[in-house]
Design a protein around this motif. Structure first.
Motif, PDB file in Angstrom:
ATOM      1  N   ASP A   1      -4.333  19.025  10.206  1.00 15.79           N
ATOM      2  CA  ASP A   1      -5.347  18.504  11.129  1.00 15.79           C
ATOM      3  C   ASP A   1      -6.352  19.556  11.595  1.00 15.79           C
ATOM      4  N   GLY A   2      -6.393  20.705  10.942  1.00 11.68           N
ATOM      5  CA  GLY A   2      -7.382  21.731  11.276  1.00 11.68           C
ATOM      6  C   GLY A   2      -8.660  21.526  10.472  1.00 11.68           C
ATOM      7  N   HIS A   3      -9.517  22.541  10.522  1.00  6.41           N
ATOM      8  CA  HIS A   3     -10.745  22.500   9.732  1.00  6.41           C
ATOM      9  C   HIS A   3     -10.402  22.624   8.251  1.00  6.41           C
ATOM     10  N   ARG A   4     -11.152  21.992   7.434  1.00  2.00           N
ATOM     11  CA  ARG A   4     -10.978  22.124   5.984  1.00  2.00           C
ATOM     12  C   ARG A   4     -11.780  23.327   5.510  1.00  2.00           C
ATOM     13  N   GLY A   5     -11.260  24.494   5.878  1.00  2.00           N
ATOM     14  CA  GLY A   5     -11.955  25.736   5.593  1.00  2.00           C
ATOM     15  C   GLY A   5     -13.109  25.926   6.566  1.00  2.00           C
ATOM     16  N   ILE A   6     -13.850  27.010   6.349  1.00  2.00           N
ATOM     17  CA  ILE A   6     -14.970  27.370   7.210  1.00  2.00           C
ATOM     18  C   ILE A   6     -16.190  27.615   6.327  1.00  2.00           C
ATOM     19  N   ASP A   7     -17.316  27.109   6.754  1.00  2.00           N
ATOM     20  CA  ASP A   7     -18.574  27.361   6.049  1.00  2.00           C
ATOM     21  C   ASP A   7     -19.023  28.776   6.389  1.00  2.00           C
ATOM     22  N   ARG A   8     -18.901  29.679   5.436  1.00  2.00           N
ATOM     23  CA  ARG A   8     -19.193  31.095   5.701  1.00  2.00           C
ATOM     24  C   ARG A   8     -20.637  31.329   6.131  1.00  2.00           C
ATOM     25  N   HIS A   9     -21.561  30.553   5.574  1.00  2.00           N
ATOM     26  CA  HIS A   9     -22.974  30.718   5.928  1.00  2.00           C
ATOM     27  C   HIS A   9     -23.214  30.286   7.382  1.00  2.00           C
ATOM     28  N   ALA A  10     -22.564  29.211   7.791  1.00  5.18           N
ATOM     29  CA  ALA A  10     -22.684  28.750   9.170  1.00  5.18           C
ATOM     30  C   ALA A  10     -22.049  29.756  10.132  1.00  5.18           C
ATOM     31  N   LEU A  11     -20.925  30.343   9.731  1.00  4.34           N
ATOM     32  CA  LEU A  11     -20.278  31.351  10.562  1.00  4.34           C
ATOM     33  C   LEU A  11     -21.181  32.574  10.727  1.00  4.34           C
ATOM     34  N   ALA A  12     -21.781  33.026   9.629  1.00 10.10           N
ATOM     35  CA  ALA A  12     -22.707  34.160   9.691  1.00 10.10           C
ATOM     36  C   ALA A  12     -23.894  33.822  10.595  1.00 10.10           C
ATOM     37  N   ALA A  13     -24.402  32.603  10.486  1.00  8.04           N
ATOM     38  CA  ALA A  13     -25.521  32.170  11.336  1.00  8.04           C
ATOM     39  C   ALA A  13     -25.104  32.160  12.806  1.00  8.04           C
ATOM     40  N   SER A  14     -23.886  31.736  13.092  1.00  7.45           N
ATOM     41  CA  SER A  14     -23.388  31.734  14.473  1.00  7.45           C
ATOM     42  C   SER A  14     -23.333  33.147  15.027  1.00  7.45           C
ATOM     43  N   LEU A  15     -22.878  34.093  14.211  1.00  4.98           N
ATOM     44  CA  LEU A  15     -22.846  35.487  14.666  1.00  4.98           C
ATOM     45  C   LEU A  15     -24.261  35.988  14.966  1.00  4.98           C
ATOM     46  N   ARG A  16     -25.203  35.650  14.093  1.00  4.72           N
ATOM     47  CA  ARG A  16     -26.595  36.058  14.334  1.00  4.72           C
ATOM     48  C   ARG A  16     -27.123  35.452  15.640  1.00  4.72           C
ATOM     49  N   GLU A  17     -26.797  34.175  15.883  1.00  2.00           N
ATOM     50  CA  GLU A  17     -27.230  33.507  17.111  1.00  2.00           C
ATOM     51  C   GLU A  17     -26.628  34.178  18.343  1.00  2.00           C
ATOM     52  N   LEU A  18     -25.440  34.747  18.200  1.00  2.00           N
ATOM     53  CA  LEU A  18     -24.795  35.461  19.295  1.00  2.00           C
ATOM     54  C   LEU A  18     -25.335  36.881  19.448  1.00  2.00           C
ATOM     55  N   GLY A  19     -26.270  37.254  18.581  1.00  2.00           N
ATOM     56  CA  GLY A  19     -26.919  38.551  18.694  1.00  2.00           C
ATOM     57  C   GLY A  19     -26.372  39.644  17.806  1.00  2.00           C
ATOM     58  N   TYR A  20     -25.417  39.311  16.949  1.00  3.15           N
ATOM     59  CA  TYR A  20     -24.849  40.333  16.065  1.00  3.15           C
ATOM     60  C   TYR A  20     -25.906  40.829  15.076  1.00  3.15           C
ATOM     61  N   LEU A  21     -25.790  42.084  14.729  1.00  7.92           N
ATOM     62  CA  LEU A  21     -26.681  42.726  13.769  1.00  7.92           C
ATOM     63  C   LEU A  21     -25.906  43.039  12.494  1.00  7.92           C
ATOM     64  N   ASP A  22     -26.635  43.333  11.450  1.00  3.08           N
ATOM     65  CA  ASP A  22     -26.022  43.737  10.173  1.00  3.08           C
ATOM     66  C   ASP A  22     -24.970  42.736   9.692  1.00  3.08           C
ATOM     67  N   VAL A  23     -25.220  41.458   9.916  1.00  6.83           N
ATOM     68  CA  VAL A  23     -24.275  40.419   9.503  1.00  6.83           C
ATOM     69  C   VAL A  23     -24.286  40.320   7.980  1.00  6.83           C
ATOM     70  N   ALA A  24     -23.107  40.340   7.404  1.00 13.79           N
ATOM     71  CA  ALA A  24     -22.968  40.244   5.946  1.00 13.79           C
ATOM     72  C   ALA A  24     -21.801  39.326   5.627  1.00 13.79           C
TER      73      ALA A  24
END
Length: 97
Positions: free
Chosen positions: A45-68
Protein backbone atom coordinates in the motif's frame (compact mmCIF):
# COMPACT_ATOMS: atom_id res chain seq x y z
CA UNK A 1 14.84 2.68 -0.38
CA UNK A 2 12.49 3.97 2.31
CA UNK A 3 10.79 6.96 0.72
CA UNK A 4 8.37 4.85 -1.29
CA UNK A 5 7.14 3.35 2.00
CA UNK A 6 6.32 6.76 3.54
CA UNK A 7 2.87 8.24 2.83
CA UNK A 8 3.82 11.93 3.13
CA UNK A 9 7.11 12.30 1.29
CA UNK A 10 6.78 16.11 1.19
CA UNK A 11 6.76 16.21 5.00
CA UNK A 12 9.85 14.01 5.12
CA UNK A 13 11.69 16.29 2.70
CA UNK A 14 10.70 19.32 4.74
CA UNK A 15 11.92 17.74 7.97
CA UNK A 16 15.12 16.60 6.32
CA UNK A 17 15.78 20.10 5.02
CA UNK A 18 15.12 21.64 8.43
CA UNK A 19 17.52 19.16 10.04
CA UNK A 20 20.34 19.54 7.53
CA UNK A 21 23.06 22.07 8.32
CA UNK A 22 23.57 24.83 5.74
CA UNK A 23 26.02 23.56 3.14
CA UNK A 24 25.13 19.96 3.95
CA UNK A 25 24.37 17.36 1.31
CA UNK A 26 21.44 15.01 1.02
CA UNK A 27 21.63 11.70 -0.87
CA UNK A 28 18.40 9.78 -1.46
CA UNK A 29 18.34 6.36 -3.07
CA UNK A 30 15.05 4.70 -3.93
CA UNK A 31 13.12 2.58 -6.37
CA UNK A 32 12.29 4.27 -9.67
CA UNK A 33 8.61 4.65 -10.50
CA UNK A 34 6.98 1.22 -10.79
CA UNK A 35 3.42 1.85 -11.99
CA UNK A 36 2.83 -1.84 -12.73
CA UNK A 37 3.87 -2.75 -9.16
CA UNK A 38 6.25 -5.50 -10.23
CA UNK A 39 8.57 -4.94 -7.24
CA UNK A 40 6.29 -5.37 -4.21
CA UNK A 41 3.57 -7.80 -3.23
CA UNK A 42 0.17 -7.19 -4.80
CA UNK A 43 -1.22 -5.86 -1.51
CA UNK A 44 1.59 -3.31 -1.00
CA UNK A 45 0.00 0.00 0.00
CA UNK A 46 2.98 2.36 -0.37
CA UNK A 47 4.06 4.36 -3.39
CA UNK A 48 4.81 2.39 -6.52
CA UNK A 49 8.34 3.67 -6.60
CA UNK A 50 9.33 7.33 -6.76
CA UNK A 51 9.56 9.58 -9.80
CA UNK A 52 13.21 10.63 -9.61
CA UNK A 53 12.67 13.73 -11.75
CA UNK A 54 9.83 14.91 -9.50
CA UNK A 55 11.98 14.27 -6.42
CA UNK A 56 14.84 16.30 -7.91
CA UNK A 57 12.37 19.09 -8.74
CA UNK A 58 11.09 19.03 -5.15
CA UNK A 59 14.63 19.45 -3.84
CA UNK A 60 15.16 22.40 -6.19
CA UNK A 61 11.88 23.95 -4.98
CA UNK A 62 13.17 23.60 -1.41
CA UNK A 63 16.24 25.59 -2.45
CA UNK A 64 18.78 22.81 -2.87
CA UNK A 65 21.69 23.48 -5.20
CA UNK A 66 23.74 21.14 -7.37
CA UNK A 67 20.83 18.70 -7.60
CA UNK A 68 21.75 15.63 -9.62
CA UNK A 69 20.11 12.31 -10.36
CA UNK A 70 21.42 9.06 -11.75
CA UNK A 71 20.82 5.35 -11.81
CA UNK A 72 22.84 3.87 -8.98
CA UNK A 73 21.94 0.21 -9.36
CA UNK A 74 19.83 -2.14 -11.41
CA UNK A 75 18.24 -5.12 -9.66
CA UNK A 76 16.25 -8.07 -10.90
CA UNK A 77 13.43 -9.41 -8.78
CA UNK A 78 10.95 -12.17 -9.56
CA UNK A 79 7.24 -11.70 -9.09
CA UNK A 80 4.68 -14.34 -10.00
CA UNK A 81 7.41 -16.39 -11.65
CA UNK A 82 8.61 -13.61 -13.95
CA UNK A 83 11.85 -11.65 -13.55
CA UNK A 84 11.51 -7.87 -13.57
CA UNK A 85 14.38 -5.39 -13.77
CA UNK A 86 14.20 -2.30 -11.58
CA UNK A 87 16.40 0.78 -11.41
CA UNK A 88 17.43 2.21 -8.08
CA UNK A 89 18.22 5.90 -8.42
CA UNK A 90 20.37 8.30 -6.45
CA UNK A 91 19.32 11.95 -6.14
CA UNK A 92 21.71 14.33 -4.41
CA UNK A 93 21.59 18.00 -3.54
CA UNK A 94 23.31 20.59 -1.37
CA UNK A 95 21.50 22.87 1.02
CA UNK A 96 22.62 26.47 0.49
CA UNK A 97 25.20 27.58 3.02
Amino acid sequence: MALHHIPDTAAVLGNLTASLHPGGWVALADLDADPANTFHADDFDGHRGIDRHALAASLRELGYLDVAERTALRVTKAKHGTDHTHDIFLVTGRRPG
